[in-house]
Design an enzyme around this catalytic site. Structure first.
Site, PDB file in Angstrom:
ATOM      1  N   TYR A  47      68.788  64.462  21.514  1.00 22.09           N
ATOM      2  CA  TYR A  47      68.077  63.977  20.330  1.00 22.09           C
ATOM      3  C   TYR A  47      66.576  63.850  20.588  1.00 22.09           C
ATOM      4  O   TYR A  47      65.781  63.992  19.673  1.00 22.09           O
ATOM      5  CB  TYR A  47      68.602  62.594  19.922  1.00 22.09           C
ATOM      6  CG  TYR A  47      69.796  62.599  19.012  1.00 22.09           C
ATOM      7  CD1 TYR A  47      71.002  63.147  19.419  1.00 22.09           C
ATOM      8  CD2 TYR A  47      69.727  62.045  17.739  1.00 22.09           C
ATOM      9  CE1 TYR A  47      72.104  63.136  18.587  1.00 22.09           C
ATOM     10  CE2 TYR A  47      70.831  62.028  16.895  1.00 22.09           C
ATOM     11  CZ  TYR A  47      72.008  62.576  17.324  1.00 22.09           C
ATOM     12  OH  TYR A  47      73.099  62.561  16.495  1.00 22.09           O
ATOM     13  N   LYS A  64      80.811  65.978  30.055  1.00 20.58           N
ATOM     14  CA  LYS A  64      81.192  67.388  30.130  1.00 20.58           C
ATOM     15  C   LYS A  64      80.702  67.867  31.493  1.00 20.58           C
ATOM     16  O   LYS A  64      79.908  68.802  31.617  1.00 20.58           O
ATOM     17  CB  LYS A  64      80.533  68.142  28.958  1.00 20.58           C
ATOM     18  CG  LYS A  64      80.985  69.576  28.793  1.00 20.58           C
ATOM     19  CD  LYS A  64      82.401  69.733  28.251  1.00 20.58           C
ATOM     20  CE  LYS A  64      82.819  71.183  28.267  1.00 20.58           C
ATOM     21  NZ  LYS A  64      84.250  71.385  27.966  1.00 20.58           N
ATOM     22  N   ASP A  83      85.778  67.093  25.213  1.00 20.66           N
ATOM     23  CA  ASP A  83      86.722  67.836  24.363  1.00 20.66           C
ATOM     24  C   ASP A  83      88.124  67.227  24.450  1.00 20.66           C
ATOM     25  O   ASP A  83      88.837  67.114  23.442  1.00 20.66           O
ATOM     26  CB  ASP A  83      86.729  69.337  24.714  1.00 20.66           C
ATOM     27  CG  ASP A  83      86.781  69.623  26.210  1.00 20.66           C
ATOM     28  OD1 ASP A  83      86.681  68.679  27.020  1.00 20.66           O
ATOM     29  OD2 ASP A  83      86.932  70.805  26.577  1.00 20.66           O
ATOM     30  N   ASP A 103      77.686  60.481  18.912  1.00 20.34           N
ATOM     31  CA  ASP A 103      77.518  60.686  17.471  1.00 20.34           C
ATOM     32  C   ASP A 103      78.774  61.298  16.882  1.00 20.34           C
ATOM     33  O   ASP A 103      79.311  60.839  15.872  1.00 20.34           O
ATOM     34  CB  ASP A 103      76.308  61.600  17.225  1.00 20.34           C
ATOM     35  CG  ASP A 103      76.115  61.900  15.749  1.00 20.34           C
ATOM     36  OD1 ASP A 103      76.149  60.943  14.953  1.00 20.34           O
ATOM     37  OD2 ASP A 103      75.944  63.084  15.397  1.00 20.34           O
ATOM     38  N   ASP A 148      82.151  59.278  14.643  1.00 25.74           N
ATOM     39  CA  ASP A 148      82.567  59.646  13.279  1.00 25.74           C
ATOM     40  C   ASP A 148      84.067  59.911  13.260  1.00 25.74           C
ATOM     41  O   ASP A 148      84.777  59.496  12.347  1.00 25.74           O
ATOM     42  CB  ASP A 148      81.825  60.906  12.794  1.00 25.74           C
ATOM     43  CG  ASP A 148      80.667  60.575  11.861  1.00 25.74           C
ATOM     44  OD1 ASP A 148      80.090  59.477  12.008  1.00 25.74           O
ATOM     45  OD2 ASP A 148      80.342  61.406  10.991  1.00 25.74           O
TER      46      ASP A 148
HETATM   47  C1  IPM Z   1      74.296  58.219  13.037  1.00 24.04           C
HETATM   48  C2  IPM Z   1      73.714  59.312  12.173  1.00 24.04           C
HETATM   49  C3  IPM Z   1      72.343  59.676  12.716  1.00 24.04           C
HETATM   50  C4  IPM Z   1      72.525  60.204  14.126  1.00 24.04           C
HETATM   51  C5  IPM Z   1      71.558  60.677  11.857  1.00 24.04           C
HETATM   52  C6  IPM Z   1      71.437  60.224  10.420  1.00 24.04           C
HETATM   53  C7  IPM Z   1      70.203  60.974  12.445  1.00 24.04           C
HETATM   54  O1  IPM Z   1      74.554  60.398  12.088  1.00 24.04           O
HETATM   55  O2  IPM Z   1      73.730  57.108  13.077  1.00 24.04           O
HETATM   56  O3  IPM Z   1      75.314  58.472  13.688  1.00 24.04           O
HETATM   57  O4  IPM Z   1      72.791  61.405  14.304  1.00 24.04           O
HETATM   58  O5  IPM Z   1      72.397  59.419  15.061  1.00 24.04           O
HETATM   59 MN    MN Z   2      76.415  60.142  13.151  1.00 25.07          MN
END
Ligand code: IPM
Ligand code: MN
Length: 351
Positions: free
Chosen positions: A142, A189, A221, A245, A249
């Site tokens: 990032y 990884k 993975d 990240d 999710d």
């Molecule tokens: C999160 C989001 C952010 C990230 C984006 C919006 C930049 O997806 O907080 O997980 O990738 O960190």
């Molecule tokens: Mn995210």
């Protein structure tokens, strides 16, 4: 306790869910004799519209001087399909993380007894799931050097980690594991990436300082796979920024609704508390967004100040609402759906 909280509502449903968290927090503060001063500040697309940038200096000043930051969401569709936009709301988020030094992103996934059949996974797979990701938040791909060369036909994003960055995140992971079931999984990884080999080597060297913690090392993975097979086999997981990240999710939907999961981003000084669902632009202003993740984020904020009973009062209220069916449409299952504000009112009355 006197608390000075920066309030960054942001975009989309941010302002609506933040209003509910403020209401419920004020109710808890009143019950337990605390005084909260809320300091609103601009961020995201709302800040770009108002002052031309997504994390203005004035907002940074307010955050830096606050005891904590409560954050709604940022992101606006008008920027999503425009790769040429000179400023984007998400840049504000990254700038804020870096400027406030929020290096450890705490993202729990837990289940609610009343929602076990709402999960996309079978009940027997998720029962008992209670895991926490610690995602490194201010390093890696990032924030590495990025750019184009060869007249724009080649692009690169460098992934860089220092031993110190790994150590401070891993230390939080070991400490957290000690307060839970003493199991730590280092997600990397290392069969391919040099940064992952540094992660693994650094965490291995720290094991001797935490002899009670059982550490496992797993490739990202494989973790992605095991998370949907046996999420309840994990406790604390530590990982780098991009892996975290993606995996968080994936983990966030296990509970049954993305509108339920809170998070914290911890820095050396100030910490930030935020629902993980994002700005959900289609729902903006419709009074349908689930405020529970933001209320639970506020609960994490109280707990971070050592106010455990206050946090528990908020968690209990959320559980009670779920059991009583006082829920927004994402959880209504064809039954009665309450509005964002009505759920907030109910929670405030029931803490
Ligand atoms: C999160 C989001 C952010 C990230 C984006 C919006 C930049 O997806 O907080 O997980 O990738 O960190
Ligand atoms: Mn995210």
């Amino acid at each position: 306790m006197k608390l000075n909280i920066a309030l960054l509502a942001g975009d989309g449903i941010g302002p609506e869910v933040i209003d509910q968290a403020v209401k419920v927090s004020d109710a808890v503060a009143q019950k337990f004799g605390h005084e909260i001063t809320w300091k609103p500040a601009l961020t995201g697309a709302a800040a770009i519209d108002a002052v031309g940038e997504p994390y203005p200096d004035a907002t940074h000043e307010i955050c830096k001087n606050a005891d904590a930051v409560l954050f709604g969401a940022i992101g606006h569709p008008k920027y999503d399909n425009d790769p040429s936009a000179p400023v984007r709301p998400e840049q504000g988020l990254l700038k804020m993380r870096k400027a406030l030094g929020l290096f450890a992103n705490v993202r729990p996934t837990f289940t609610f007894p009343s929602l076990l059949d709402k999960s996309p996974l079978k009940r027997e797979r998720i029962e008992g799931t209670d895991l926490v990701f610690l995602r490194e938040l201010t390093g890696g791909i990032y924030f590495g050097e990025k750019g184009r060369k060869d007249n724009g036909d080649t692009a690169y994003d460098n992934c860089v980690y220092t031993r110190e960055e790994v150590q401070r995140l891993a230390k939080k992971g070991f400490e957290l594991a000690m307060t839970r079931s003493k199991k730590l999984c280092c997600v990397d990884k290392a069969n391919v990436l040099e940064t992952s080999r540094l992660w693994r080597e650094t965490v291995q060297a720290m094991e001797k300082d935490y002899p009670e913690v059982e550490v496992s090392y797993e490739f990202v993975d494989a973790v992605a796979m095991r998370l949907v097979q046996w999420p309840n086999s994990y406790d604390v997981l530590i990982t780098e920024n991009l892996f975290g990240d993606i995996l968080t999710d994936e983990a966030s939907v296990i509970s049954g609704s993305m509108g339920l999961m809170p998070s914290a981003s911890m820095g050396a000084e100030v910490s930030l508390f935020e629902p993980i669902h994002g700005s959900y632009p289609q729902a903006t202003g419709l009074n349908i967004a689930n405020p529970m993740a933001t209320v639970l984020s506020a609960a994490m904020m109280f707990e971070n100040f050592g106010l455990m009973e206050e946090g528990k009062a908020m968690r209990d209220a959320v559980n009670k609402a779920l059991e009583a069916g006082v829920v927004t449409e994402d959880l209504a299952n064809g039954g009665k759906a309450y509005g964002t504000k009505e759920v907030g009112d109910w929670l405030a009355a029931n803490v």
